[in-house]
Scaffold this motif. Structure first.
Motif, PDB file in Angstrom:
ATOM      1  N   ALA A  66       0.809  -1.220   0.000  1.00 50.90           N
ATOM      2  CA  ALA A  66       0.000   0.000   0.000  1.00 50.90           C
ATOM      3  C   ALA A  66       0.842   1.270   0.000  1.00 50.90           C
ATOM      4  CB  ALA A  66      -0.937  -0.006   1.204  1.00 50.90           C
ATOM      5  N   GLY A  67       2.183   1.127   0.089  1.00 48.79           N
ATOM      6  CA  GLY A  67       3.040   2.307  -0.028  1.00 48.79           C
ATOM      7  C   GLY A  67       4.002   2.562   1.101  1.00 48.79           C
ATOM      8  N   THR A  68       3.925   1.817   2.196  1.00 44.54           N
ATOM      9  CA  THR A  68       4.871   1.999   3.296  1.00 44.54           C
ATOM     10  C   THR A  68       6.244   1.511   2.867  1.00 44.54           C
ATOM     11  OG1 THR A  68       3.140   1.679   4.947  1.00 44.54           O
ATOM     12  CG2 THR A  68       5.408   1.395   5.683  1.00 44.54           C
ATOM     13  N   GLY A  69       7.279   2.321   3.089  1.00 48.71           N
ATOM     14  CA  GLY A  69       8.637   1.912   2.760  1.00 48.71           C
ATOM     15  C   GLY A  69       9.196   0.965   3.800  1.00 48.71           C
ATOM     16  N   LEU A  70      10.099   0.092   3.386  1.00 47.44           N
ATOM     17  CA  LEU A  70      10.761  -0.863   4.282  1.00 47.44           C
ATOM     18  C   LEU A  70      12.241  -0.856   3.985  1.00 47.44           C
ATOM     19  CD1 LEU A  70      10.808  -3.261   6.314  1.00 47.44           C
ATOM     20  CD2 LEU A  70      10.342  -4.765   4.352  1.00 47.44           C
ATOM     21  N   THR A  71      13.045  -0.677   5.033  1.00 47.97           N
ATOM     22  CA  THR A  71      14.495  -0.698   4.845  1.00 47.97           C
ATOM     23  C   THR A  71      15.166  -1.280   6.080  1.00 47.97           C
ATOM     24  OG1 THR A  71      16.400   0.629   4.117  1.00 47.97           O
ATOM     25  CG2 THR A  71      14.943   1.625   5.761  1.00 47.97           C
ATOM     26  N   GLY A  72      16.424  -1.611   5.918  1.00 50.61           N
ATOM     27  CA  GLY A  72      17.213  -2.154   7.019  1.00 50.61           C
ATOM     28  C   GLY A  72      18.575  -2.569   6.509  1.00 50.61           C
ATOM     29  N   TRP A  73      19.370  -3.119   7.404  1.00 53.62           N
ATOM     30  CA  TRP A  73      20.737  -3.474   7.044  1.00 53.62           C
ATOM     31  C   TRP A  73      21.102  -4.828   7.653  1.00 53.62           C
ATOM     32  CZ3 TRP A  73      19.315   0.810   9.901  1.00 53.62           C
ATOM     33  CH2 TRP A  73      19.479   0.701  11.290  1.00 53.62           C
ATOM     34  N   HIS A  74      22.031  -5.482   6.993  1.00 57.48           N
ATOM     35  CA  HIS A  74      22.691  -6.681   7.510  1.00 57.48           C
ATOM     36  C   HIS A  74      21.659  -7.719   7.955  1.00 57.48           C
ATOM     37  CE1 HIS A  74      26.610  -8.338   8.473  1.00 57.48           C
ATOM     38  NE2 HIS A  74      26.245  -8.634   9.720  1.00 57.48           N
ATOM     39  N   GLY A  75      21.905  -8.402   9.061  1.00 57.95           N
ATOM     40  CA  GLY A  75      21.000  -9.447   9.510  1.00 57.95           C
ATOM     41  C   GLY A  75      19.652  -8.950   9.963  1.00 57.95           C
ATOM     42  N   GLY A  76      19.543  -7.642  10.226  1.00 59.81           N
ATOM     43  CA  GLY A  76      18.275  -7.090  10.697  1.00 59.81           C
ATOM     44  C   GLY A  76      17.180  -7.092   9.671  1.00 59.81           C
ATOM     45  N   ILE A  77      17.547  -7.273   8.391  1.00 60.55           N
ATOM     46  CA  ILE A  77      16.538  -7.385   7.340  1.00 60.55           C
ATOM     47  C   ILE A  77      16.818  -8.569   6.410  1.00 60.55           C
ATOM     48  CG2 ILE A  77      17.701  -5.797   5.724  1.00 60.55           C
ATOM     49  CD1 ILE A  77      14.838  -4.751   5.018  1.00 60.55           C
ATOM     50  N   ALA A  78      18.105  -8.909   6.202  1.00 63.70           N
ATOM     51  CA  ALA A  78      18.460  -9.984   5.273  1.00 63.70           C
ATOM     52  C   ALA A  78      18.593 -11.338   5.954  1.00 63.70           C
ATOM     53  CB  ALA A  78      19.766  -9.648   4.559  1.00 63.70           C
ATOM     54  N   ASP A  79      18.490 -11.368   7.276  1.00 62.93           N
ATOM     55  CA  ASP A  79      18.529 -12.642   8.003  1.00 62.93           C
ATOM     56  C   ASP A  79      17.429 -12.674   9.064  1.00 62.93           C
ATOM     57  OD1 ASP A  79      19.342 -15.197   8.667  1.00 62.93           O
ATOM     58  OD2 ASP A  79      20.875 -14.514  10.077  1.00 62.93           O
ATOM     59  N   SER A  80      16.270 -12.166   8.706  1.00 62.87           N
ATOM     60  CA  SER A  80      15.117 -12.150   9.603  1.00 62.87           C
ATOM     61  C   SER A  80      14.161 -13.276   9.229  1.00 62.87           C
ATOM     62  CB  SER A  80      14.363 -10.818   9.481  1.00 62.87           C
ATOM     63  OG  SER A  80      15.232  -9.723   9.596  1.00 62.87           O
ATOM     64  N   TYR A  81      13.553 -13.893  10.260  1.00 63.58           N
ATOM     65  CA  TYR A  81      12.419 -14.802  10.049  1.00 63.58           C
ATOM     66  C   TYR A  81      12.724 -15.864   8.985  1.00 63.58           C
ATOM     67  CZ  TYR A  81      10.806 -10.219  11.673  1.00 63.58           C
ATOM     68  OH  TYR A  81      10.694  -9.005  12.306  1.00 63.58           O
ATOM     69  N   ARG A  82      13.791 -16.613   9.210  1.00 67.12           N
ATOM     70  CA  ARG A  82      14.289 -17.553   8.206  1.00 67.12           C
ATOM     71  C   ARG A  82      13.235 -18.550   7.728  1.00 67.12           C
ATOM     72  NH1 ARG A  82      20.101 -19.316  10.912  1.00 67.12           N
ATOM     73  NH2 ARG A  82      21.153 -17.295  10.713  1.00 67.12           N
ATOM     74  N   ALA A  83      12.302 -18.889   8.588  1.00 64.69           N
ATOM     75  CA  ALA A  83      11.326 -19.923   8.236  1.00 64.69           C
ATOM     76  C   ALA A  83      10.106 -19.376   7.496  1.00 64.69           C
ATOM     77  CB  ALA A  83      10.866 -20.653   9.495  1.00 64.69           C
ATOM     78  N   CYS A  84      10.070 -18.065   7.230  1.00 60.61           N
ATOM     79  CA  CYS A  84       8.875 -17.445   6.663  1.00 60.61           C
ATOM     80  C   CYS A  84       9.108 -17.086   5.198  1.00 60.61           C
ATOM     81  CB  CYS A  84       8.491 -16.196   7.458  1.00 60.61           C
ATOM     82  SG  CYS A  84       6.987 -15.421   6.850  1.00 60.61           S
TER      83      CYS A  84
END
Length: 237
Positions: free
Chosen positions: A77-95
């Motif tokens: 719907a338009g909300t931006g999402l950002t992050g770095w390192h494991g905080g976004i690229a290694d989150s919620y591995r099973a999802c």
């Protein structure tokens, strides 16, 4: 504008200290900042509808079906999402729904040569280069930035063709490792999801890396570019 910082998960990435580095930046640009200690807030449709930017710093951990559905709907719907390192690229591995949204997953950070290992986290700190891509040289997040070197964890990630790659890093074939040729992977990418924008920056293992000038510039520019108002007012990819 409203920014939502969601932080938690594995404490080794120092999610509180790391995200606190960027609160003054967001405040200076006029964001009202809300901080949450878990992804539970993603299931609150009213809050998400009013959020222009999500900054996520949650390594590993878990996310429920209603939480990831809320996150995906908000970004679409338009909300931006950002992050770095494991905080976004290694989150919620099973999802898998989360992985599809962000477009990439950490799989490893190669270690030093076996003879150099001493049993500390520095075993995974390598000297490497982040190279700005051709697309990155004209993109608002990385335009005008030069290739740069770091000594920290060098992420190896799996991504897909929906990602627009702004910077890459190359893992060389090395003694003691099972791959036989150099492997180049994204280090910074963006992704369009419905009306929303996603920005992933893989450097950022600790606050020291986040304060490296080029890393910090990429993350801060990414916050501004991903924000809902930027998405609505600019046609730039």
């Amino acid at each position: 504008m409203r920014a939502l910082i969601v932080r938690g998960g594995w404490d080794g990435h120092r999610p509180v200290e790391s995200t606190d580095l960027f609160v003054p930046f967001l405040a200076a640009y006029g964001y009202e900042v809300q901080i949450e200690g878990s992804p539970a807030i993603y299931a609150d449709a009213a809050v998400m509808a009013e959020t222009d930017l999500i900054v996520q710093c949650v390594t590993m951990s878990e996310i429920t079906a209603d939480q990831v559905a809320g996150l995906r709907a908000a970004v679409a719907a338009g909300t931006g999402l950002t992050g770095w390192h494991g905080g976004i690229a290694d989150s919620y591995r099973a999802c898998s729904d989360y992985l599809q949204l962000v477009g990439g997953q950490f799989v490893t950070h190669p270690a030093k040569e076996p003879a150099e290992l001493v049993g500390t986290e520095e075993d995974n700190y390598l000297d490497y280069t982040v190279s700005i891509s051709d697309q990155g040289r004209t993109h608002p997040i990385t335009k005008g930035l030069a290739d740069f070197g770091l000594t920290t964890e060098q992420y190896w990630v799996l991504t897909d063709a929906l990602c627009d790659v702004l910077a890459t890093t190359t893992h060389p074939a090395r003694r003691g490792q099972p791959w036989h040729r150099a492997v180049t992977v994204p280090a910074v990418w963006t992704r369009r999801w419905g009306q929303g924008r996603v920005v992933v920056t893989t450097p950022g293992h600790n606050p020291e890396v986040l304060q490296e000038p080029t890393v910090r510039t990429i993350i801060e520019r990414g916050m501004l570019w991903a924000t809902r108002t930027a998405s609505e007012s600019s046609g730039s990819e």
